[in-house]
Design an enzyme around this catalytic site. Structure first.
Site, PDB file in Angstrom:
ATOM      1  CB  CYS A 194      12.956   9.214   8.560  1.00 50.17           C
ATOM      2  SG  CYS A 194      14.092   7.742   7.837  1.00 50.17           S
ATOM      3  CD  GLU A 209       9.335  13.295  11.615  1.00 48.45           C
ATOM      4  OE1 GLU A 209       8.146  12.564  11.823  1.00 48.45           O
ATOM      5  OE2 GLU A 209      10.259  12.314  11.255  1.00 48.45           O
ATOM      6  CE  LYS A 264      -1.986   3.118   1.793  1.00 55.37           C
ATOM      7  NZ  LYS A 264      -1.556   4.268   1.434  1.00 55.37           N
ATOM      8  CD  GLU A 323      12.632   0.204   8.332  1.00 50.58           C
ATOM      9  OE1 GLU A 323      12.654   1.373   7.548  1.00 50.58           O
ATOM     10  OE2 GLU A 323      13.276  -0.549   8.278  1.00 50.58           O
TER      11      GLU A 323
END
Ligand code: NAD
Ligand code: 6OD
Length: 486
Positions: free
Chosen positions: A288, A390, A178, A254
């Site tokens: 990331c 973040e 996906k 992750e």
């Protein structure tokens, strides 16, 4: 007008309900095409196809045959390099210069790297003395887990998807992918490559859609999925973990980061500036592993701030195809709004804006794109939201420090634990500091330098589990002990 269809059992399929959503180019907000959103029926068909494929020719192949087929897939991606490059850059707006060096070559390499590990990694064996004076032989045997759901993000779409699909398939599993709703193109194109290379139908499937109440949730909640591997935001990881708990399915997560860069006064300043410019701004800050918190030892603080500012101001923004462009837009209008909200918050929280902080003037052609300026701040308190949350944009905050102990505490003062970059020419200090940082990966005098044989993953709220090299075997295979009484 392009159409992005689901890829199920070797066929490109539209959806039963005829539901589509738009895919737009973030460079100028132009319409690329329509994406067919999978409903429960399509997700179910994809999972059933993947289950059936485990029993078909794929399930009967030897490891060597699978590895040879995946090698072909890697080669075919490279042969169709320009198509993958164009598709990735249209979806994300990233410069060709970056995607042609990072995204597409790594997207192909992910199908080769793991195969080599798999072919050369032994399992354990023990001989046991038994009470009857004879013995027993124990040996480890790995079998595929089954159907793996791969949920991937938009920032490095092909790279991060194949980083999971490569090892999953090498280990003999089948997958239902996906991809992010923002970046459907390269996952779809890969379906075509799988067919060209003769990968049996049902081994690689793609369902398009969103997360909640859409293909993402339908897939992760599906009882026919044996394990879920996810890359994306920590909050989404929590939701996926809840879905995986039903039926006790294994997960690999992750997730996000708020990564520190630590610059000691004994660093090679040129290297530290070049590396921090990349770690804060490459891919428009949407990596990331990127650095959003920079800590610089006080004697070189002012010089570092001025040099990073000069470097950020030199970054050339523009259309992905232009050879000298190093900086594209953010991935979407929605993400632009999020990043700009942090730019405003930084000022409200008392930051000094060293450079950027707004929307660049890109001219009439690109005005509707998701452009923001590379931004540097100083002066924020350690508990400011801009320091703790973040942002995932082209921005960083720089703060001075005085001692090694102080900077280790500052770097670790976060819920996240993905990566860190340390800049020093003192190798004893380098290993001492690296060992104390609470992260899954710590670079010294480099950043995003990857050896695919090594463990990759996050500490704390940056993830669960490790992938890469032999570590991926733990997730992608079931280790069985076979005990033979001799
Ligand atoms: P996201 O979590 O919003 O989406 C990731 C994927 O999950 C998408 O495909 C999305 O459709 C799907 N999804 C969302 N909600 C879902 C649900 N309820 N059930 C099932 N699927 C769902 O993340 P994003 O915005 O695409 O990516 C950016 C984030 O990813 C950042 O936090 C970044 O740090 C993180 N990231 C981490 C790594 C890593 O290796 N640790 C790598 C890249 C990106
Ligand atoms: O290099 C990799 O294998 C990897 N997973 C990189 C992640 C980058 C995050 O944006």
């Amino acid at each position: 007008m392009q159409e992005f269809k689901n890829f199920i059992n070797g066929q490109f399929v539209t959806t039963e309900r005829g539901q589509t959503f738009e895919n737009r180019n973030p460079v100028d907000n132009s319409l690329i095409g329509l994406v067919h959103e999978a409903g429960r029926a399509e997700v179910d068909a994809a999972v059933q196809a993947a289950r059936a494929a485990m029993q078909g020719p794929w399930g009967k192949m030897t490891q060597q045959q699978r590895i040879a087929l995946l090698d072909k897939v890697a080669n075919r991606i490279n042969e169709r390099f320009d198509e993958f490059l164009e598709a990735e850059c249209k979806d994300t707006g990233k410069p060709y210069k970056i995607a042609s060096h990072i995204d597409i070559p790594r997207g192909a390499a992910n199908f080769k790297a793991f195969s080599e590990t798999l072919a050369n990694h032994p399992t354990e064996a023990f001989k046991l003395d038994t009470p009857d004076g004879a013995s027993a032989l124990n040996y480890g045997h790995r079998t595929p887990k089954g159907v793996i759901a791969v949920i991937s993000p938009w920032n490095l779409p092909l790279l991060l998807m194949t980083w999971k699909v490569g090892p999953a398939l090498a280990c003999g599993n089948t997958v239902v992918v996906k991809p992010s709703e923002e970046t459907p193109a390269t996952a779809t194109l890969l379906g075509d490559v799988m067919n060209e290379c003769g990968v049996p139908e049902g081994v690689y499937n793609v369902v398009h859609g969103f997360g909640p109440d859409s293909a993402g949730a339908f897939l992760t909640e599906h009882k026919g999925v044996d394990a879920i591997t996810f890359t994306g935001e920590t909050r989404t990881g929590e939701t996926i973990m809840r879905a995986a708990s039903v039926g006790l399915r294994n997960i690999s997560l992750e997730c996000g980061g708020k990564n520190p860069g630590i610059v000691f006064a004994d660093c090679d300043m040129d290297k530290a500036i070049e590396g921090t410019l990349r770690s804060a701004f490459v891919n428009c800050g949407q990596v990331c592993l990127g650095t959003e918190r920079v800590y610089v030892e006080r004697p070189i603080f002012e010089a570092f701030v001025q040099r990073l500012k000069a470097g950020a101001e030199k970054l050339k923004m523009g259309r992905p195809q232009d050879a000298d462009v190093d900086f594209g837009p953010l991935v979407s209008q929605e993400h632009k709004e999020k990043v700009l909200s942090y730019y405003r918050l930084a000022v409200e929280e008392g930051a000094q804006v060293i450079t950027g902080g707004g929307v660049p003037d890109m001219g009439a052609d690109l005005e509707a794109g998701a452009w923001v300026e590379p931004t540097i701040w100083t002066g924020l308190a350690d508990d400011a939201r801009v320091i703790r949350e973040e942002i995932f944009g082209p921005c960083c905050h720089i703060r001075p420090f005085d001692t090694e102990e102080e900077v280790i505490a500052l770097a670790n003062d976060t819920d996240y634990g993905l990566s860190a970059a340390v800049w020093t020419e003192n190798s004893s200090r380098a290993s001492r500091v690296a060992e104390q940082l609470e992260v899954g990966i710590c670079w010294v005098n480099s950043w995003f330098l990857r050896d695919l044989r090594t463990a990759f993953g996050g500490a704390k709220q940056s993830g669960i589990g490790r992938e890469g090299g032999v570590h991926g075997l733990e997730f992608y295979t079931e280790l069985k002990n076979i005990c033979i009484k001799l």
